[in-house]
Design an enzyme around this catalytic site. Structure first.
Site, PDB file in Angstrom:
ATOM      1  N   CYS A  30       0.861  -1.185   0.000  1.00 34.55           N
ATOM      2  CA  CYS A  30       0.000   0.000   0.000  1.00 34.55           C
ATOM      3  C   CYS A  30       0.897   1.234   0.000  1.00 34.55           C
ATOM      4  O   CYS A  30       2.031   1.172  -0.489  1.00 34.55           O
ATOM      5  CB  CYS A  30      -0.996  -0.016   1.157  1.00 34.55           C
ATOM      6  SG  CYS A  30      -0.295   0.256   2.803  1.00 34.55           S
ATOM      7  N   ARG A  36      -3.480  -0.671   5.342  1.00 27.97           N
ATOM      8  CA  ARG A  36      -4.031  -1.733   4.513  1.00 27.97           C
ATOM      9  C   ARG A  36      -3.072  -2.896   4.273  1.00 27.97           C
ATOM     10  O   ARG A  36      -3.448  -4.065   4.467  1.00 27.97           O
ATOM     11  CB  ARG A  36      -4.489  -1.151   3.168  1.00 27.97           C
ATOM     12  CG  ARG A  36      -5.679  -0.238   3.264  1.00 27.97           C
ATOM     13  CD  ARG A  36      -5.939   0.497   1.947  1.00 27.97           C
ATOM     14  NE  ARG A  36      -4.905   1.497   1.679  1.00 27.97           N
ATOM     15  CZ  ARG A  36      -4.838   2.227   0.566  1.00 27.97           C
ATOM     16  NH1 ARG A  36      -5.723   2.021  -0.404  1.00 27.97           N
ATOM     17  NH2 ARG A  36      -3.886   3.137   0.429  1.00 27.97           N
TER      18      ARG A  36
END
Length: 220
Positions: A30, A36
């Site tokens: 990410c 994430r």
């Protein structure tokens, strides 16, 4: 010094080293490597804990050495992550040796997918957004994945590479998704509701990825 700090002298040597290295490698990517991609990393580790698979994460603009975002940690824990994995995470940059060593690269967005491919172009067919990979894999049965892995050879990396290749082969055969449907929304510095939405997009895609890896490596 890690393996990634000392890449093999040539790409041929690197490929040969990878073939003999044993455990397959999955890399999640990410931006900051604090929300994430570490969520994807720790959830995949939890789903694949009984298999010999290495899972790493990195960021295209990583907040180097930062811990995982607290809200992201909380939601990852709710989805089954190990507290030890959460506590151990420190953000790091996405660099070529890290990308080049991976058998499967799972980006959190199309932007991150592009960045990973630019670092390691030969992995174009092994690089997806995580939701894209799940969508493509959904058109394949366990038997189709297992058959591809069985035909590839006996080493775990060969078997996973074959499974990833058969998923990649679904590109162009399945209906294209809307661009936003292949991305995991970025929750960083946003409301808790966005963190929840992001985790709820990510967790099913991780489960779908784990299915492919598990079938390829263990036949279960």
């Amino acid at each position: 010094m890690s393996d990634f700090d000392v890449p093999p002298r040539t790409r041929r040597e690197r490929r040969e080293a990878r073939a003999d290295a044993g455990a397959p490698v999955i890399l999640t990517v990410c931006t900051g490597n604090i929300c994430r991609s570490p969520q994807a990393e720790v959830l995949l580790r939890a789903r694949l804990r009984d298999l010999d698979v290495r899972v790493h994460s990195a960021g295209t603009r990583a907040l180097v050495e930062r811990e995982m975002d607290r809200t992201a940690q909380e939601l990852a824990l709710q989805h089954g992550a190990s507290p030890d994995d959460l506590a151990a995470h420190r953000a790091r940059w996405l660099q070529e040796p890290l990308a080049d060593d991976a058998d499967l690269v799972l980006a959190m967005s199309r932007e991150h997918r592009t960045a990973a491919v630019e670092l390691s172009p030969r992995h174009l067919r092994h690089t997806f957004t995580v939701r894209e990979f799940a969508r493509l894999a959904s058109s394949l049965s366990d038997e189709e994945i297992r058959r591809a892995a069985d035909a590839a050879g006996s080493t775990p990396r060969e078997r996973l590479a074959a499974a990833v290749a058969v998923v990649s082969g679904q590109r162009g055969l399945t209906a294209p998704a809307a661009p936003q449907d292949d991305d995991v929304v970025d929750p960083y510095r946003r409301e808790r509701e966005v963190y929840v939405e992001s985790a709820e997009q990510l967790a099913p895609a991780v489960d779908a990825t784990a299915r492919v890896v598990r079938v390829a490596l263990s036949g279960d």
